[in-house]
Design a protein around this motif. Structure first.
Motif, PDB file in Angstrom:
ATOM      1  N   GLU A 154     -14.143  40.908 -28.769  1.00 14.34           N
ATOM      2  CA  GLU A 154     -14.569  40.648 -27.394  1.00 14.34           C
ATOM      3  C   GLU A 154     -13.624  41.283 -26.390  1.00 14.34           C
ATOM      4  OE1 GLU A 154     -16.694  36.259 -28.028  1.00 14.34           O
ATOM      5  OE2 GLU A 154     -14.529  36.416 -27.649  1.00 14.34           O
ATOM      6  N   PHE A 155     -12.330  41.207 -26.676  1.00 14.96           N
ATOM      7  CA  PHE A 155     -11.349  41.765 -25.745  1.00 14.96           C
ATOM      8  C   PHE A 155     -11.484  43.286 -25.670  1.00 14.96           C
ATOM      9  CE2 PHE A 155      -7.072  43.242 -24.513  1.00 14.96           C
ATOM     10  CZ  PHE A 155      -6.927  42.546 -23.327  1.00 14.96           C
ATOM     11  N   VAL A 156     -11.624  43.929 -26.811  1.00 14.23           N
ATOM     12  CA  VAL A 156     -11.791  45.382 -26.828  1.00 14.23           C
ATOM     13  C   VAL A 156     -13.055  45.776 -26.075  1.00 14.23           C
ATOM     14  CG1 VAL A 156     -12.294  47.360 -28.319  1.00 14.23           C
ATOM     15  CG2 VAL A 156     -10.445  45.775 -28.917  1.00 14.23           C
ATOM     16  N   ALA A 157     -14.148  45.040 -26.284  1.00 18.10           N
ATOM     17  CA  ALA A 157     -15.404  45.343 -25.587  1.00 18.10           C
ATOM     18  C   ALA A 157     -15.234  45.202 -24.079  1.00 18.10           C
ATOM     19  CB  ALA A 157     -16.519  44.430 -26.091  1.00 18.10           C
ATOM     20  N   MET A 158     -14.504  44.171 -23.647  1.00 18.36           N
ATOM     21  CA  MET A 158     -14.259  43.977 -22.222  1.00 18.36           C
ATOM     22  C   MET A 158     -13.430  45.131 -21.652  1.00 18.36           C
ATOM     23  SD  MET A 158     -11.696  43.030 -19.907  1.00 18.36           S
ATOM     24  CE  MET A 158     -10.489  42.268 -20.997  1.00 18.36           C
ATOM     25  N   VAL A 159     -12.387  45.517 -22.357  1.00 14.53           N
ATOM     26  CA  VAL A 159     -11.525  46.612 -21.901  1.00 14.53           C
ATOM     27  C   VAL A 159     -12.331  47.902 -21.763  1.00 14.53           C
ATOM     28  CG1 VAL A 159      -9.625  48.131 -22.600  1.00 14.53           C
ATOM     29  CG2 VAL A 159      -9.362  45.643 -22.752  1.00 14.53           C
ATOM     30  N   LYS A 160     -13.150  48.208 -22.740  1.00 12.13           N
ATOM     31  CA  LYS A 160     -13.961  49.425 -22.692  1.00 12.13           C
ATOM     32  C   LYS A 160     -14.976  49.366 -21.559  1.00 12.13           C
ATOM     33  CE  LYS A 160     -13.538  50.813 -27.543  1.00 12.13           C
ATOM     34  NZ  LYS A 160     -14.253  51.064 -28.814  1.00 12.13           N
ATOM     35  N   GLN A 161     -15.566  48.193 -21.355  1.00 15.44           N
ATOM     36  CA  GLN A 161     -16.551  48.045 -20.278  1.00 15.44           C
ATOM     37  C   GLN A 161     -15.934  48.308 -18.915  1.00 15.44           C
ATOM     38  OE1 GLN A 161     -18.203  44.092 -19.956  1.00 15.44           O
ATOM     39  NE2 GLN A 161     -19.685  44.669 -18.392  1.00 15.44           N
ATOM     40  N   LEU A 190      -4.093  46.052 -28.121  1.00 18.14           N
ATOM     41  CA  LEU A 190      -5.549  46.245 -28.140  1.00 18.14           C
ATOM     42  C   LEU A 190      -5.998  46.983 -26.881  1.00 18.14           C
ATOM     43  CD1 LEU A 190      -6.955  42.827 -29.456  1.00 18.14           C
ATOM     44  CD2 LEU A 190      -6.875  45.013 -30.677  1.00 18.14           C
ATOM     45  N   ALA A 191      -5.446  46.575 -25.734  1.00 16.90           N
ATOM     46  CA  ALA A 191      -5.794  47.257 -24.488  1.00 16.90           C
ATOM     47  C   ALA A 191      -5.289  48.691 -24.506  1.00 16.90           C
ATOM     48  CB  ALA A 191      -5.211  46.499 -23.294  1.00 16.90           C
ATOM     49  N   ASP A 192      -4.048  48.882 -24.916  1.00 19.60           N
ATOM     50  CA  ASP A 192      -3.434  50.209 -24.913  1.00 19.60           C
ATOM     51  C   ASP A 192      -4.216  51.195 -25.778  1.00 19.60           C
ATOM     52  OD1 ASP A 192      -1.282  52.092 -24.361  1.00 19.60           O
ATOM     53  OD2 ASP A 192      -0.658  51.771 -26.438  1.00 19.60           O
ATOM     54  N   GLU A 193      -4.743  50.711 -26.882  1.00 19.18           N
ATOM     55  CA  GLU A 193      -5.445  51.583 -27.833  1.00 19.18           C
ATOM     56  C   GLU A 193      -6.890  51.854 -27.448  1.00 19.18           C
ATOM     57  OE1 GLU A 193      -4.910  49.291 -31.355  1.00 19.18           O
ATOM     58  OE2 GLU A 193      -2.716  49.594 -31.364  1.00 19.18           O
TER      59      GLU A 193
END
Length: 340
Positions: A154-161, A190-193
């Motif tokens: 979920e966090f990765v999806a939010m960052v990408k969005q 996770l955000a950095d990547e």
């Protein structure tokens, strides 16, 4: 290694302690002294759709913010914050210009409760609001509340969005001070990547478990290959047990990162204004705040416990019994009932 920047949130997050009533002259002087300290970003307060009072750092127009900023100092950025669940409507937000705040930080929520009490998605609403901020010409900081509620996916999806909007920064926000440095660093990676290198990585922490300083130091020494922004406030003034202390992290960054923040200017803010707020409504680490962090509950429960001198054993038992809704949405009646 990217740049490391320090953001002061004394007037904004500190306002949770005194309802943002610092006083008109104090708001201006705190802003001016923080600018003189060399802090990279100064956050002046909230933008909200509510009546303006000159003694509060809550604004409903850009013109009010401009009066506090005055003549800008080169090299310093000026910020205000919005919360997507109670925002200043975009139609009331004037476009950015050379005299306005440079940055608008937006607290986004993963979910919210509708009028029937059902949990509904709130990220798309946050995305559309943030998109409007960018279209108005402001630099955007995305502040996802309570990072611990996100799974990795979920966090990765939010960052990408939200990366689609090319914000100035996306943050890891430990709203209730529940996370240790290792957990926070996991989200930071996770955000950095998963976001472009031109987007800064931010950290906003609270001291309910006394982890904010350790988390900030860990972030600094991780040497991310992108710019990072660390939030802090004078004497840690802020919601719950408070924030990272800017006088401490500024000294650390002077010693470890080659910064030249003028800590004397920060201490004058404490001496002239913040110590008086603390005398009336103190904040800081305590067992009640520790317990709200341990059980991942709204820190307002701890403030009620402290003010009403509830026995710690009764308070902890009450927190253990809270359902998922009551953990998030503070209800004083729950604690009032255990006092009967």
């Amino acid at each position: 290694m990217g740049r490391i920047q320090l953001l002061d949130c004394t007037l904004r997050d500190g306002g949770y302690i005194n309802d943002w009533c610092f006083g008109e002259s104090a708001i201006k002087d705190i802003t001016d002294k923080m600018v003189q300290s060399g802090v990279d970003i100064v956050e002046i307060g909230f933008l909200k759709n509510e009546p303006y009072q000159k003694d509060r750092c809550v604004f409903n127009s850009v013109e009010q913010v401009k009066k506090v900023i005055g003549k800008k100092k080169e090299g310093v950025k000026y910020a205000v914050m919005c919360e997507v669940v109670n925002p200043l409507p975009l139609e009331l937000l004037a476009p950015a210009d050379k005299d306005s705040a440079d940055i608008i930080r937006v607290i986004i929520w993963k979910t919210k409760h509708d009028e029937q009490g059902n949990v509904v998605d709130a990220l798309q609403e946050g995305f559309e609001y943030c998109k409007g901020i960018v279209e108005k010409g402001y630099k955007l900081c995305v502040q996802p509340a309570r990072v611990s509620q996100y799974s990795d996916k979920e966090f990765v999806a939010m960052v990408k969005q939200f990366s689609i909007l090319n914000p100035l920064a996306i943050y890891v926000v430990d709203s209730w001070g529940t996370q240790n440095p290792e957990n926070l660093l996991h989200y930071m990676h996770l955000a950095d990547e998963n976001m472009p290198k031109h987007i800064s990585l931010g950290y906003h922490g609270h001291n309910n478990m006394m982890q904010a300083l350790a988390a900030a130091q860990t972030m600094i020494h991780e040497k991310f290959q992108r710019d990072i922004i660390i939030d802090a406030s004078v004497y840690g003034i802020g919601r719950g047990a408070g924030n990272l202390n800017i006088e401490i992290i500024a000294k650390y960054m002077n010693e470890q990162c080659g910064k030249q923040y003028d800590i004397e200017k920060i201490l004058r803010i404490y001496e002239n204004y913040i110590k008086d707020v603390y005398a009336i409504e103190p904040w800081g680490y305590s067992i009640p705040f520790y317990l709200t962090a341990r059980y991942e509950c709204n820190p307002n429960y701890a403030r009620y416990c402290i003010k009403n001198e509830l026995p710690i054993s009764l308070f902890e038992n009450a927190l253990k019994k809270l359902n998922a809704f009551d953990k998030i949405i503070y209800s004083p009646k729950i604690l009032e009932d255990i006092r009967k």
